[in-house]
Motif scaffolding. Structure first.
Motif, PDB file in Angstrom:
ATOM      1  N   VAL A 128      10.877  -1.609   2.199  1.00  9.09           N
ATOM      2  CA  VAL A 128      11.299  -1.862   3.582  1.00  9.09           C
ATOM      3  C   VAL A 128      10.115  -1.914   4.536  1.00  9.09           C
ATOM      4  N   SER A 129       8.994  -1.326   4.146  1.00  4.81           N
ATOM      5  CA  SER A 129       7.826  -1.338   5.027  1.00  4.81           C
ATOM      6  C   SER A 129       7.187  -2.725   5.106  1.00  4.81           C
ATOM      7  N   ILE A 130       7.542  -3.611   4.181  1.00  5.62           N
ATOM      8  CA  ILE A 130       6.951  -4.953   4.193  1.00  5.62           C
ATOM      9  C   ILE A 130       7.414  -5.735   5.420  1.00  5.62           C
ATOM     10  N   HIS A 131       8.611  -5.436   5.913  1.00  2.00           N
ATOM     11  CA  HIS A 131       9.149  -6.174   7.065  1.00  2.00           C
ATOM     12  C   HIS A 131       8.231  -6.080   8.281  1.00  2.00           C
ATOM     13  N   GLU A 132       7.597  -4.940   8.474  1.00  2.00           N
ATOM     14  CA  GLU A 132       6.699  -4.778   9.619  1.00  2.00           C
ATOM     15  C   GLU A 132       5.496  -5.707   9.515  1.00  2.00           C
ATOM     16  N   PHE A 133       5.174  -6.098   8.294  1.00  2.00           N
ATOM     17  CA  PHE A 133       4.023  -6.965   8.043  1.00  2.00           C
ATOM     18  C   PHE A 133       4.435  -8.425   7.873  1.00  2.00           C
ATOM     19  N   ASP A 134       5.590  -8.627   7.245  1.00  2.00           N
ATOM     20  CA  ASP A 134       6.100  -9.971   6.967  1.00  2.00           C
ATOM     21  C   ASP A 134       7.588  -9.983   7.314  1.00  2.00           C
ATOM     22  N   GLU A 135       7.931 -10.599   8.432  1.00  2.00           N
ATOM     23  CA  GLU A 135       9.293 -10.519   8.961  1.00  2.00           C
ATOM     24  C   GLU A 135      10.319 -11.279   8.133  1.00  2.00           C
ATOM     25  N   ARG A 136       9.892 -12.013   7.131  1.00  2.00           N
ATOM     26  CA  ARG A 136      10.859 -12.660   6.238  1.00  2.00           C
ATOM     27  C   ARG A 136      11.599 -11.623   5.400  1.00  2.00           C
ATOM     28  N   TRP A 137      10.963 -10.483   5.176  1.00  2.00           N
ATOM     29  CA  TRP A 137      11.563  -9.428   4.364  1.00  2.00           C
ATOM     30  C   TRP A 137      12.629  -8.684   5.171  1.00  2.00           C
ATOM     31  N   PRO A 138      13.721  -8.279   4.516  1.00  2.00           N
ATOM     32  CA  PRO A 138      14.778  -7.525   5.212  1.00  2.00           C
ATOM     33  C   PRO A 138      14.315  -6.114   5.578  1.00  2.00           C
ATOM     34  N   GLN A 139      15.186  -5.406   6.281  1.00  2.00           N
ATOM     35  CA  GLN A 139      14.879  -4.049   6.726  1.00  2.00           C
ATOM     36  C   GLN A 139      15.715  -2.995   6.005  1.00  2.00           C
ATOM     37  N   ALA A 155      -3.525   5.660  -4.234  1.00  2.00           N
ATOM     38  CA  ALA A 155      -4.656   4.771  -3.961  1.00  2.00           C
ATOM     39  C   ALA A 155      -4.218   3.307  -3.967  1.00  2.00           C
ATOM     40  N   HIS A 156      -3.257   2.991  -4.813  1.00  2.00           N
ATOM     41  CA  HIS A 156      -2.750   1.618  -4.897  1.00  2.00           C
ATOM     42  C   HIS A 156      -1.979   1.238  -3.628  1.00  2.00           C
ATOM     43  N   ASN A 157      -1.278   2.202  -3.057  1.00  2.00           N
ATOM     44  CA  ASN A 157      -0.491   1.945  -1.845  1.00  2.00           C
ATOM     45  C   ASN A 157      -1.336   1.947  -0.575  1.00  2.00           C
ATOM     46  N   GLN A 158      -2.502   2.583  -0.631  1.00  2.00           N
ATOM     47  CA  GLN A 158      -3.316   2.749   0.575  1.00  2.00           C
ATOM     48  C   GLN A 158      -3.812   1.398   1.103  1.00  2.00           C
ATOM     49  N   ASP A 159      -3.592   1.191   2.390  1.00  2.00           N
ATOM     50  CA  ASP A 159      -4.068  -0.024   3.077  1.00  2.00           C
ATOM     51  C   ASP A 159      -3.647  -1.302   2.355  1.00  2.00           C
ATOM     52  N   TRP A 160      -2.422  -1.314   1.842  1.00  2.00           N
ATOM     53  CA  TRP A 160      -1.963  -2.488   1.097  1.00  2.00           C
ATOM     54  C   TRP A 160      -1.918  -3.735   1.978  1.00  2.00           C
ATOM     55  N   GLU A 161      -1.754  -3.546   3.297  1.00  2.00           N
ATOM     56  CA  GLU A 161      -1.672  -4.700   4.192  1.00  2.00           C
ATOM     57  C   GLU A 161      -2.982  -5.482   4.252  1.00  2.00           C
ATOM     58  N   GLN A 162      -4.098  -4.793   3.995  1.00  2.00           N
ATOM     59  CA  GLN A 162      -5.405  -5.456   4.052  1.00  2.00           C
ATOM     60  C   GLN A 162      -5.916  -5.888   2.681  1.00  2.00           C
ATOM     61  N   HIS A 163      -5.175  -5.564   1.627  1.00  2.00           N
ATOM     62  CA  HIS A 163      -5.662  -5.861   0.281  1.00  2.00           C
ATOM     63  C   HIS A 163      -4.554  -6.549  -0.524  1.00  2.00           C
ATOM     64  N   GLU A 164      -4.643  -7.848  -0.609  1.00  2.00           N
ATOM     65  CA  GLU A 164      -3.662  -8.586  -1.400  1.00  2.00           C
ATOM     66  C   GLU A 164      -3.771  -8.155  -2.860  1.00  2.00           C
ATOM     67  N   GLY A 165      -2.650  -7.824  -3.452  1.00  2.00           N
ATOM     68  CA  GLY A 165      -2.639  -7.315  -4.822  1.00  2.00           C
ATOM     69  C   GLY A 165      -2.261  -5.853  -4.882  1.00  2.00           C
ATOM     70  N   ARG A 166      -2.430  -5.147  -3.755  1.00  2.00           N
ATOM     71  CA  ARG A 166      -1.912  -3.785  -3.675  1.00  2.00           C
ATOM     72  C   ARG A 166      -0.462  -3.841  -3.201  1.00  2.00           C
ATOM     73  N   CYS A 167       0.235  -2.736  -3.361  1.00  2.00           N
ATOM     74  CA  CYS A 167       1.664  -2.733  -3.046  1.00  2.00           C
ATOM     75  C   CYS A 167       2.020  -1.552  -2.156  1.00  2.00           C
ATOM     76  N   PRO A 168       2.994  -1.722  -1.281  1.00  2.00           N
ATOM     77  CA  PRO A 168       3.462  -0.597  -0.476  1.00  2.00           C
ATOM     78  C   PRO A 168       4.301   0.357  -1.320  1.00  2.00           C
ATOM     79  N   MET A 169       4.434   1.568  -0.853  1.00  2.00           N
ATOM     80  CA  MET A 169       5.270   2.525  -1.570  1.00  2.00           C
ATOM     81  C   MET A 169       6.744   2.180  -1.398  1.00  2.00           C
ATOM     82  N   SER A 170       7.088   1.611  -0.248  1.00  2.00           N
ATOM     83  CA  SER A 170       8.482   1.289   0.052  1.00  2.00           C
ATOM     84  C   SER A 170       8.612  -0.186   0.402  1.00  2.00           C
TER      85      SER A 170
END
Length: 316
Positions: free
Chosen positions: A238-249, A221-236
């Motif tokens: 590396v998936s942040i790069h698709e949302f924020d290109e400053r992050w590595p792959q 539940a914490h990982n779900q829709d993390w891109e739309q909810h600041e304060g939630r976190c992705p499971m991985s």
């Protein structure tokens, strides 16, 4: 293959070390190994055991021993490192090791008395007096007086900087405070000591992680829709790069990016306590910032420090 430190080419039959961190898995060439040995033998209390220059994971001691024997460093290893290794097991809670910065000579000192800032080596071929804060030789009484007024004054601030730099590359279990370091890009953690499940990215217990209202707090539940909810976190990570290109792959690069962010935040907290003048004086005296891979400007730039840029997608 190439060396993870100097990027020199390594042939299959060359002497080399391989990082034990399966995510890092980088090699260290023979030239860099010899440099590590030189540094380790010079000051084993600070540089043993040897660790990977890329991720700081300790090398396999068995492989280190094999290279030491092969390169005929064994006698030096016995003289320098094994006494350190053995004495650590013998130390009482109120004791610590003190080593001459210029030779392998060691002493055990109690911490109940006054703090040990200066050290006179008893080795017959050395005999130097040194400052254990800056690790420089004491030339004369006047020089020692300068060290007493300067190094001792800055000692506690120096320790604050060092602890901040160390804690930035680790997260503490929110229950028992056991320090943990991730070796992959998954944000889910289970504490080895108390068994608590927690999120490595936000540092929250699973049961307290941010989720939708009236939903049982779980990692899913914490990982779900993390891109739309600041304060939630992705499971991985590396998936942040698709949302924020400053992050590595790459997993390891993501961890380094995250740890760098955390370290800068920790250093900024120290900066708020000690102020501009003390930070500059620390750096001028010990080179503690210049040698850390960060800059004073980066540390101070708190307002522009963003872990995940949620506005990057909303602006598109």
């Amino acid at each position: 293959m190439t060396c993870g430190i100097c990027e020199a080419t390594i042939n299959d039959d060359d002497t080399k070390l391989t990082c034990t961190n399966r995510i890092c898995d980088k090699f260290t060439c023979n030239a860099c190994i010899n440099l590590m040995f030189e540094i380790m033998f010079g000051h084993p209390t600070l540089n043993y055991p040897l660790s990977c220059g890329a991720c700081q994971q300790s090398f396999d001691i068995t492989h280190i021993d094999q290279i030491i024997i092969k390169q005929k460093h064994y006698e030096q290893f016995i003289a320098c490192v094994l006494p350190l290794f053995w004495s650590k097991d013998c130390l009482e809670k109120n004791e610590k090791l003190a080593q001459c910065p210029f030779c392998p000579y060691l002493e055990i000192h109690t911490t109940d008395a006054c703090p040990l800032y200066f050290f006179t080596c008893q080795h017959p071929s050395c005999g130097k007096r040194s400052c254990l804060i800056c690790l420089h030789a004491i030339k004369d009484d006047n020089d020692e007086s300068i060290h007493r007024s300067q190094c001792i004054e800055l000692h506690s601030y120096k320790e604050m900087i060092e602890k901040a730099a160390e804690s930035g590359s680790q997260q503490h279990c929110p229950h028992c405070q056991l320090r943990g370091i991730k070796d992959d890009g998954c944000t889910h953690m289970v504490c080895e000591r108390c068994g608590l499940s927690w999120c490595y990215l936000c540092g929250m217990k699973e049961e307290e992680c941010l989720v939708d209202d009236n939903v049982e707090p779980t990692f899913s539940a914490h990982n779900q829709d993390w891109e739309q909810h600041e304060g939630r976190c992705p499971m991985s990570l590396v998936s942040i790069h698709e949302f924020d290109e400053r992050w590595p792959q790459d997993d390891q690069d993501c961890l380094e990016y995250f740890h760098r962010y955390r370290t800068l935040c920790q250093l900024y907290e120290v900066f708020k306590i000690i102020g501009d003048d003390k930070l500059d004086k620390l750096n001028n005296t010990f080179g503690i910032i210049d040698g850390s891979g960060y800059t004073i400007e980066e540390i101070k730039d708190y307002e522009n420090r963003i872990l995940i840029n949620y506005s990057s997608k909303s602006d598109e």
